[in-house]
Design an enzyme around this catalytic site. Structure first.
Site, PDB file in Angstrom:
ATOM      1  N   SER A   1      -9.713  -5.149   3.710  1.00 20.38           N
ATOM      2  CA  SER A   1      -9.348  -5.039   2.294  1.00 20.38           C
ATOM      3  C   SER A   1     -10.337  -4.114   1.594  1.00 20.38           C
ATOM      4  O   SER A   1     -11.508  -4.458   1.415  1.00 20.38           O
ATOM      5  CB  SER A   1      -9.354  -6.424   1.645  1.00 20.38           C
ATOM      6  OG  SER A   1      -9.473  -6.303   0.248  1.00 20.38           O
TER       7      SER A   1
ATOM      8  N   GLU B   1      -3.067   3.301   2.278  1.00 24.34           N
ATOM      9  CA  GLU B   1      -2.589   3.837   0.999  1.00 24.34           C
ATOM     10  C   GLU B   1      -2.768   5.362   0.983  1.00 24.34           C
ATOM     11  O   GLU B   1      -1.894   6.098   0.528  1.00 24.34           O
ATOM     12  CB  GLU B   1      -3.380   3.200  -0.157  1.00 24.34           C
ATOM     13  CG  GLU B   1      -2.923   3.701  -1.511  1.00 24.34           C
ATOM     14  CD  GLU B   1      -3.799   3.196  -2.651  1.00 24.34           C
ATOM     15  OE1 GLU B   1      -4.257   2.046  -2.601  1.00 24.34           O
ATOM     16  OE2 GLU B   1      -4.023   3.980  -3.593  1.00 24.34           O
TER      17      GLU B   1
ATOM     18  N   HIS C   1       0.805  -1.236   0.000  1.00 26.21           N
ATOM     19  CA  HIS C   1       0.000   0.000   0.000  1.00 26.21           C
ATOM     20  C   HIS C   1       0.831   1.275   0.000  1.00 26.21           C
ATOM     21  O   HIS C   1       0.286   2.363  -0.088  1.00 26.21           O
ATOM     22  CB  HIS C   1      -0.925   0.009   1.221  1.00 26.21           C
ATOM     23  CG  HIS C   1      -1.786  -1.201   1.269  1.00 26.21           C
ATOM     24  ND1 HIS C   1      -1.465  -2.303   2.014  1.00 26.21           N
ATOM     25  CD2 HIS C   1      -2.912  -1.495   0.614  1.00 26.21           C
ATOM     26  CE1 HIS C   1      -2.388  -3.236   1.826  1.00 26.21           C
ATOM     27  NE2 HIS C   1      -3.268  -2.783   0.976  1.00 26.21           N
TER      28      HIS C   1
END
Ligand code: SF4
Length: 488
Positions: A404, A308, A256
């Site tokens: 996720s 991220e 990420h």
């Protein structure tokens, strides 16, 4: 359904938990009627001896297969049943149950344990054989082990507790039987691993092979609990921050991406860094740096606390404004409205992100878009594929971990396409009630979920009755990324 038990005490316990009539087959199944009465699924319930060291008195063993005389009969739906029993509060193991013609002594138990057997009894394999093609399950509650033999003080109390557990388990076995049916399974394609995830996992595995354990990994290498557990078992040590990594050690940055401050800390600490940041995440970092160099305000469409996004913001914290929703787009402020650009988190829902970008465009006509899509090929392809199966499915199961982002988005896309959809880490998380009346089940998996979990889920459903499996191919993928030089 047909429930079989060996002993009278087991029959009494099971009858307390179910409305299904119970067939007493006797010890060593000598009274097994041929054919077995009733139709539909067959379940063998009872107490048993624990074999494997992790199996304790009072634990429940659900057979993944039943072994006797060198023959094994598979029980494919065991993970589904085990998951339901665990959610009911029981300590459950899934694995082979062996059937023996007589009580096993210590040496025989040790031999069985070496072959992976969890529990031993004298009837299950015989009933599995008698069940023929009918869906079959075996659930045994452990009353004795090598360290707690039957003739011991406390056996009456433990036996009573085991029978009470057996009665509770019987109720759930009945729910398992109620969802046994023929089904059609539609597999979305593409699904599961993307090139960035394969590369990241490959990097950790190669680092372990080349440098040996431990190899430190900052944060989860990819957002999947199964992958993290399997790499941990091989010697990877997952840490939250670099201060948990010893000076001079080797550390891998997750797929990420990280903020430049993290890289600076690693350099100051002389850590040996291997960067597993996905090249498509790195591309977004580059865009932010490019826009920030022109002193533009950069709207980063994404989720505030996603790793991220945190890493991308770190490229130019003074310039980046995170925009998580259309409402936030309506409120977003730019230092100079004529010098603005936007980028996106790679794993967003395409339609939602476009909605947010559209709002920004209306408010900032000078808004500069990325040169190419930031939402990566894998995210968009999996969303397209799940949409293609959702409309015709009674239920969509998305395999992926709860943290996720791209897996979560697949659930939302399927729901927006009209399906009932759930995210599951594996087959054990599928609730039996979801399967009731679901004749057509769509299955996909997030980009960080390993393909074998989808295979296991399909295998589980096959244990509930005959299934027809169709793959619905929406897009072909052939993307690969090169490895960093440290492990290539
Ligand atoms: S989902 Fe996309 S951005 Fe994320 S690792 Fe996979 S390819 Fe890279």
């Amino acid at each position: 359904m047909t429930i079989c038990v060996a002993l009278r005490a087991e029959a009494v316990a099971v009858r307390r938990g179910t409305r299904t009539s119970v067939t007493r087959v006797g010890m060593r199944a000598v009274r097994t009627p041929a054919p077995l009465p009733g139709d539909g699924p067959v379940a063998m319930l009872g107490v048993a001896g624990g074999v494997a060291p992790q199996v304790q008195v009072g634990d429940v063993v659900v057979a993944s297969e039943v072994r006797a005389d060198g023959v094994a009969v598979a029980c494919p739906s065991a993970p589904l049943l085990a998951g339901a029993l665990r959610r009911a509060g029981m300590r459950v193991h899934v694995g082979p149950i062996a059937t023996q013609p007589k009580f096993a002594d210590r040496d025989a138990l040790a031999l069985l344990a070496m072959t992976g057997v969890l529990a031993v009894d004298m009837e299950t394999a015989l009933i599995a054989a008698a069940a023929g093609d009918r869906p079959f399950a075996a659930v045994r509650v452990v009353t004795d082990t090598a360290g707690a033999r039957l003739a011991r003080p406390g056996i009456v109390r433990d036996g009573y507790r085991a029978l009470r557990t057996l009665g509770q388990a019987a109720r759930i076995v009945e729910q398992w039987a109620a969802v046994a049916a023929p089904r059609e399974v539609r597999l979305a394609a593409p699904r599961s691993f993307c090139a960035g995830v394969e590369r990241a996992i490959d990097i950790v595995e190669r680092a372990l092979d080349r440098f040996g354990a431990p190899v430190y990994v900052r944060r989860q290498i990819v957002h999947n609990a199964h992958i993290v557990a399997s790499l941990e078992a091989r010697g990877a040590v997952f840490v939250e921050e670099l201060d948990e990594v010893p000076d001079g050690a080797r550390v891998i940055f997750a797929a990420h991406g990280v903020a430049p401050t993290v890289r600076a800390v690693a350099a100051n600490r002389r850590l040996d860094v291997i960067d597993a940041t996905c090249p498509l995440v790195a591309k977004v970092h580059n865009e932010v740096r490019r826009y920030a160099a022109r002193d533009a305000t950069v709207f980063l469409i994404g989720h505030h606390d996603h790793e991220e996004v945190v890493g991308t913001v770190g490229e130019a914290a003074g310039n980046v404004v995170v925009v998580d929703s259309e409402a936030e787009a309506d409120q977003a402020v730019a230092t100079d409205p004529d010098n603005v650009a936007y980028v996106m988190q790679t794993t967003l829902a395409v339609d939602e992100a476009e909605g947010i970008a559209g709002r920004l465009r209306r408010r900032f006509p000078a808004l500069v878009a990325p040169r190419s899509d930031d939402i990566c090929y894998a995210t968009s392809n999996r969303q397209l594929a799940v949409r293609d199966i959702a409309a015709d499915s009674d239920l969509v199961l998305v395999v992926g971990s709860v943290n996720s982002s791209n897996s979560q988005r697949l659930v939302e896309v399927a729901e927006r396409a009209g399906a009932t959809a759930y995210l599951v880490d594996d087959a054990g998380e599928v609730e039996l009630s979801w399967l009731a009346g679901a004749e057509r089940i769509g299955i996909t998996a997030g980009a960080s979920a390993p393909p074998y979990l989808v295979d296991e889920l399909v295998h589980c459903l096959a244990g509930l009755g005959p299934i027809e499996v169709h793959e619905v191919a929406s897009v072909e993928e052939n993307v690969t990324f090169t490895l960093p030089r440290e492990v290539s």
